[in-house]
Motif scaffolding. Structure first.
Motif, PDB file in Angstrom:
ATOM      1  N   LEU A   1      84.445  -4.000  35.124  1.00  0.00           N
ATOM      2  CA  LEU A   1      84.473  -4.016  34.033  1.00  0.00           C
ATOM      3  C   LEU A   1      82.811  -4.446  33.147  1.00  0.00           C
ATOM      4  O   LEU A   1      81.944  -4.805  34.323  1.00  0.00           O
ATOM      5  CB  LEU A   1      85.138  -5.496  34.183  1.00  0.00           C
ATOM      6  N   GLY A   2      83.078  -3.646  32.196  1.00  0.00           N
ATOM      7  CA  GLY A   2      81.984  -4.202  31.236  1.00  0.00           C
ATOM      8  C   GLY A   2      80.936  -1.983  31.369  1.00  0.00           C
ATOM      9  O   GLY A   2      80.200  -2.629  30.951  1.00  0.00           O
TER      10      GLY A   2
ATOM     11  N   TYR B   1      85.929  -4.246  23.794  1.00  0.00           N
ATOM     12  CA  TYR B   1      84.342  -4.737  24.065  1.00  0.00           C
ATOM     13  C   TYR B   1      83.517  -4.280  25.036  1.00  0.00           C
ATOM     14  O   TYR B   1      82.008  -3.097  24.129  1.00  0.00           O
ATOM     15  CB  TYR B   1      84.062  -6.141  24.661  1.00  0.00           C
ATOM     16  N   THR B   2      83.851  -3.556  25.966  1.00  0.00           N
ATOM     17  CA  THR B   2      82.466  -2.460  26.778  1.00  0.00           C
ATOM     18  C   THR B   2      82.764  -1.590  26.065  1.00  0.00           C
ATOM     19  O   THR B   2      81.472  -0.778  26.404  1.00  0.00           O
ATOM     20  CB  THR B   2      83.916  -2.204  27.756  1.00  0.00           C
TER      21      THR B   2
ATOM     22  N   SER C   1      83.079  -0.535  22.093  1.00  0.00           N
ATOM     23  CA  SER C   1      82.758  -0.525  21.419  1.00  0.00           C
ATOM     24  C   SER C   1      81.159  -1.110  21.153  1.00  0.00           C
ATOM     25  O   SER C   1      80.636  -2.303  21.588  1.00  0.00           O
ATOM     26  CB  SER C   1      83.964  -1.493  20.367  1.00  0.00           C
TER      27      SER C   1
END
Lengths: 443, 319
Positions: free
Chosen positions: B116-117, B254-255, B257
Motif C-alpha cells: 500500500l502506498g 491516492y497512491t 496520482s
C-alpha cells in the motif's frame, strides 16, 4: 469592525474545546516555592544575580544577560533563595534556575516604580528591564521586536488576538477582563514605534471580545478591530499579517521587512500596565484544561510556580493524567514532570487523560496529499518525511523544510498518523549539524 | 505523587482520520455502482465482484503470512482493489480469469512493489491490462444487460466501427442509467456520480482531477470527433465507456496520482488527451484505463517538478 482582507492557504479546523472561555480568571494564592529558570525567552540565557540564602523581593531582578537578544528575569515573590541549580527543560536543554521560598509578605522591591524616560531609547531600555517577552507563546524579547533594524520602517501594527489553538482562552479572558489595557497598550506601542495604523485582530468565534474592544476605540485612534475566520493557524504571525494586511513576509525574513510589527494582546496589555506601575513580568494568565483536569478554569499564576501546585489549586485531577502539555495541543510542549515551572510564555496547561494522550500507531503513507493541502506554508510534508526516513537529510532542503513553522496541521490531518512534524524537526536539526560541519571544514 | 507522563512531539491532537475509514468511504461510494451492476447484469455481476474481492483479500492475507509481515487486510485497500477490478470486467469474463486478475493485482502490482502506498500503477487497471493481453476474447465479449447472455457492442465500439447509424446507438437515458453494454461497473453514470458525490462530501477526493479529465475528453471529442471540426458528439464520449468510473474512482487513486492541486490538473488533462487520442485514432474503442496507467507512470515526475514555492517564497528577492 472590519473583515480580514485575505485568507491564508491551508490550515485546519479542529474543535475549539474552549470550555473555559466564560470563566473569570481566578487568582492563585502564593505557592510553597517558585523555581524561576534563567531562560524563558528565545535568545541568550540570563546569569543568576542572586545566590543561595539571599533575601529577594517581588519584582527584583534575579537574572540578566549582556546579550542583545535576551530578557531579564525577576522574582515573583518575596522570600529567601533556597537554591541556584540547573534544571532540565522539557525541550531538552539544561538551564540555571533560582528556587525561592516565599515568606508570605510579598514585599515589593524598591526598583518597582513607573519607568522614567526622556527619549525613545530610554523607553525601550525600560521595556527591556520589564523582562517582557512575546506572550503569545514564542517568547521573543519584546524590546528587540520594538526596535527594528536600521533601514526598516514600520507602518502597520497588528495586535494578535486570534487565539487559534484549541482549549486556550487566556488571551480571550484578557480581552474580556482588561480591554482598556489592550487598547491603551496598542496606543503606547504605536507611540513607541511611530506606527500610524493598528489592527486588533480577533477570530470571529469571539464576538464578545470583538465587541468589548471595539466599544473602546474612538474615531481618530487609527485602530481598527479585524474579525478573522476561525481557522488554525490563524494566529501564526505570517498568516495573521497576510490576512490582515495582505503582505507576505518573505521566507527567512521578519515582519519588519514588510513594515509590520505583530504583538500579542497580552503583550500590549502588559506594556500599558508596566508603564503605569513599573511592575515587571512576574505573573501570567493560564488556562487549565484537558480531560484529566478536574476543574477547567483560568488562573492568574506567579511565574515559577510548579505545575503540580497549579493543578492542585485547580482541584487536581479527575483521572490519571497521561500527558501534561504546556501551551496548546497543536504546538505546546509535553512536560516530563509536574515539578516544572510556569514560564513567562505559558498560556495554558493541559492535562490529557489516557484517551487524549495515547497516539495511534503509525501506518504507511497512502499519498493522500492531505498534508500538502493542509500546510499553511505550502510544503510537502509527505516527501520530507519519506526522505528523513531514508536518512536523506540534504534532500529535504529541496522541499524547503526550513520554512516549516511546526504548526502541526500536517500531523493533525494525516490518516496514517505519521510523525510528520517530528521528522521536520529532525531534518532541521540534521541540516544545522551538516551546516556546522561544513563551516568547520572551511575554517 | 509519581505519575507516568508521556512525552512526545507536538501536535498532541489528531483529526481521527485513518486509512481504514477512507477505504470504508470508498467502498460505500462504490455501492451504488455495485447495485446497478447487479441490477443490469444480474448474477454474473454479483459473482464477479465477490470473486475478485475474495481473490484480492486472500492474496493480500497470504502475502502477509508468507513474508511474515503485519496483516494489512483490515485497512480494506485490497477489498477496494477487488471491487474496482470487477467493475472493469465484462460480464462474460469467466470466474477463474477474474480470480487470477485479482491475485495479479495484489501480488504482482501492489505487494511486489512495496505494498500500500508504493505501487506505481493502479493495481486494478494494471491487472485489467494483463487480462486484456492474456484473454482478449473473453475480456471483450460484451453483453446486453439482462439475464441472458445476448452479445452486444459497447456504444464506443459502435462509434469505432463507423457507427452512429441510427437505431444502433443507445438512447442517452439508457447510457446515463447504465442500460447498455460495457464493463459491469462503468455503465451507470448516475450510480458513479452518486458515489463520487459521497466521496467529495466526505473529503476523500477533490474534484480538480476528474473535472480536468472529463473536460479534456469532452473538448477533444467535440473538436475532433465529428466529420468537421467542433461537431463531435461529446456527450456520448463523456457518458459512454469507462470515463466516469475512471475519472472519479481510478485516476483519483491516492497512491498513483499527484499530491498537489496543479499536479492533479496536469494528470487529468494528460489522461483526457490520451483517452481522446486512443478513442479517436487508436486501435481500441476505449482508452480510459490505458491513459490512466500511462499517466500513473509520470506521477513521481509531476510531483518532483511541481514542488510548490513556500508561503512568502520568491515574492521578494533575498537581499
Amino acid at each position: 469592525m472590519i473583515k480580514a482582507i485575505k485568507s491564508f492557504r491551508g490550515g485546519i479546523k479542529p474543535g475549539h474545546h474552549k470550555v473555559t472561555a466564560e470563566l473569570e480568571t481566578v487568582k492563585m494564592p502564593l505557592p510553597s516555592k517558585v523555581v524561576i529558570p534563567m531562560l524563558q525567552h528565545i535568545g541568550a540565557p540570563c546569569m543568576p544575580l542572586v545566590k543561595k540564602g539571599d533575601r529577594v523581593l517581588v519584582g527584583q531582578k534575579i537574572g540578566d544577560s549582556e546579550q542583545m537578544i535576551a530578557a531579564p528575569v525577576h522574582s515573583s515573590v518575596s522570600g529567601t533563595v533556597t537554591d541556584v541549580r540547573p534544571v532540565l527543560y522539557s525541550t531538552g536543554v539544561e538551564v540555571m534556575a533560582v528556587e525561592i521560598k516565599p515568606d508570605g509578605l510579598q514585599e515589593v522591591h524598591e526598583s518597582v516604580a513607573p519607568p522614567v524616560y526622556t527619549d525613545k531609547e530610554g523607553l525601550l531600555r525600560s521595556i527591556r528591564e520589564s523582562g517582557l517577552v512575546g506572550l503569545g507563546g514564542a517568547g521573543f524579547p519584546t524590546c528587540v521586536k520594538l526596535s527594528p533594524p536600521p533601514g526598516k520602517v514600520l507602518d502597520v501594527l497588528v495586535i494578535n488576538g486570534a487565539e487559534c489553538e484549541p482549549y486556550i482562552t487566556s488571551d480571550y479572558r484578557e480581552m474580556m477582563e482588561n480591554p482598556e489595557g489592550i487598547v491603551e497598550g496598542t496606543k503606547r506601542v504605536m507611540e513607541i514605534t511611530g506606527v500610524a495604523k493598528a489592527f486588533i485582530a480577533i477570530e470571529e468565534n469571539k464576538p464578545l471580545a470583538i465587541e468589548s474592544i471595539s466599544s473602546l476605540i474612538k474615531d481618530g485612534d487609527n485602530i481598527e478591530v479585524v474579525s478573522l475566520a476561525t481557522r488554525y493557524p490563524q494566529g501564526g504571525e505570517k498568516q495573521l499579517i497576510y490576512t490582515v494586511t495582505g503582505r507576505r513576509v518573505p521566507v527567512g525574513k521578519l515582519p519588519a521587512d514588510v513594515g509590520v510589527l505583530a504583538q500579542n494582546v497580552a503583550t500590549v496589555a502588559f506594556i500599558a500596565n508596566y508603564l503605569k506601575t513599573g511592575m515587571p513580568l512576574i505573573k501570567k494568565k493560564v488556562t487549565i484544561d484537558g480531560g484529566a483536569a478536574a476543574n477547567p478554569m483560568n488562573v492568574e499564576v506567579l511565574i515559577g510556580t510548579p505545575l503540580k501546585e497549579v493543578f492542585e489549586f485547580c482541584g487536581g485531577f479527575c483521572e490519571e493524567p497521561r500527558k501534561i502539555i504546556m501551551g496548546g495541543p497543536m504546538m505546546g510542549v509535553a512536560q516530563y514532570s509536574l515539578d516544572n515551572s510556569v514560564l513567562k510564555q505559558t498560556n495554558a496547561l493541559l492535562a490529557f487523560n489516557e484517551n487524549q494522550a495515547v497516539e495511534t500507531k503509525e501506518s504507511v503513507c497512502i499519498r493522500c496529499g492531505k498534508c500538502v493541502a493542509a500546510c499553511p506554508m505550502s510544503l510537502m510534508p509527505l516527501y520530507i518525511n519519506a526522505n528523513v526516513m531514508r536518512g536523506n537529510f540534504e534532500e529535504t532542503m529541496k522541499y524547503h523544510v526550513n520554512d516549516c513553522m511546526e504548526c502541526g496541521c500536517c500531523s493533525y490531518v494525516c490518516p496514517a498518523s505519521r510523525h510528520l512534524v517530528q521528522s521536520m524537526r529532525q531534518a532541521k536539526a540534521e541540516l544545522r549539524k551538516l551546516a556546522a560541519r561544513k563551516q568547520g571544514g572551511k575554517n | 505523587m509519581e505519575i507516568n507522563l508521556l512525552a512526545g512531539s507536538s501536535p498532541h491532537l489528531k483529526s481521527g482520520e485513518s486509512t481504514q475509514k477512507i477505504m470504508r468511504d470508498v467502498i460505500i461510494a462504490l455501492l451504488p455502482a455495485a447495485i446497478s451492476s447487479v441490477y443490469f447484469f444480474k448474477v454474473k455481476a454479483a459473482m464477479l465482484i465477490i470473486v475478485t474481492v475474495i481473490a484480492c483479500v486472500t492474496a493480500e492475507y497470504a502475502w502477509c503470512r508468507i513474508t511474515k509481515k503485519e496483516n494489512t487486510i483490515s485497512d480494506m485497500s485490497a477489498a477496494v482493489t477487488g471491487i474496482l477490478l470487477a467493475f472493469n470486467l465484462s460480464p462474460s469474463v469467466p470466474i477463474w480469469v477474474a480470480a487470477i486478475g485479482g491475485v495479479f493485482a495484489i501480488i504482482i502490482v501492489k505487494q511486489l512493489f512495496g505494498g500500500l502506498g508504493h505501487n506505481f500503477v493502479n493495481p486494478a487497471l494494471a491487472a485489467r491490462a494483463f487480462m486484456m493481453a492474456s484473454w482478449p476474447v473473453q475480456m471483450t465479449a460484451w453483453q446486453k444487460p439482462g439475464w441472458d447472455a445476448v452479445s452486444s457492442a459497447t456504444p464506443l465500439g459502435i462509434i469505432k466501427n463507423g457507427g452512429g447509424i441510427s437505431g444502433q446507438m443507445p438512447e442517452f437515458w439508457d447510457m446515463f442509467l447504465g442500460n447498455i453494454g460495457g464493463t459491469i461497473g462503468e455503465t451507470s453514470a448516475l450510480a458513479i456520480l452518486a458515489g463520487a458525490a459521497y466521496l467529495v462530501i466526505r473529503k476523500v477526493i477533490t474534484l480538480e482531477l476528474p473535472i480536468a479529465f472529463i473536460g479534456t475528453v469532452g473538448f477533444m471529442t467535440w473538436m475532433l470527433g465529428g466529420e468537421a471540426m467542433f461537431t463531435g458528439d461529446f456527450v456520448y464520449h463523456i457518458f459512454a465507456g469507462g470515463l466516469m468510473l475512471g475519472a472519479f474512482f481510478m485516476a483519483t487513486d491516492y497512491t498513483t496520482s499527484p499530491v498537489t492541486f496543479k499536479g492533479r490538473i496536469i494528470m487529468g488533462i494528460g489522461c483526457g488527451l490520451l483517452t481522446s487520442v486512443i478513442r479517436l485514432y487508436g486501435g481500441y474503442p476505449e482508452g480510459v484505463s490505458y491513459s490512466i496507467l500511462l499517466m500513473n507512470l509520470v506521477v513521481p515526475m509531476i510531483d518532483r517538478f511541481l514542488i510548490p514555492r513556500s508561503f512568502g517564497g520568491g515574492a521578494v528577492k533575498n537581499a
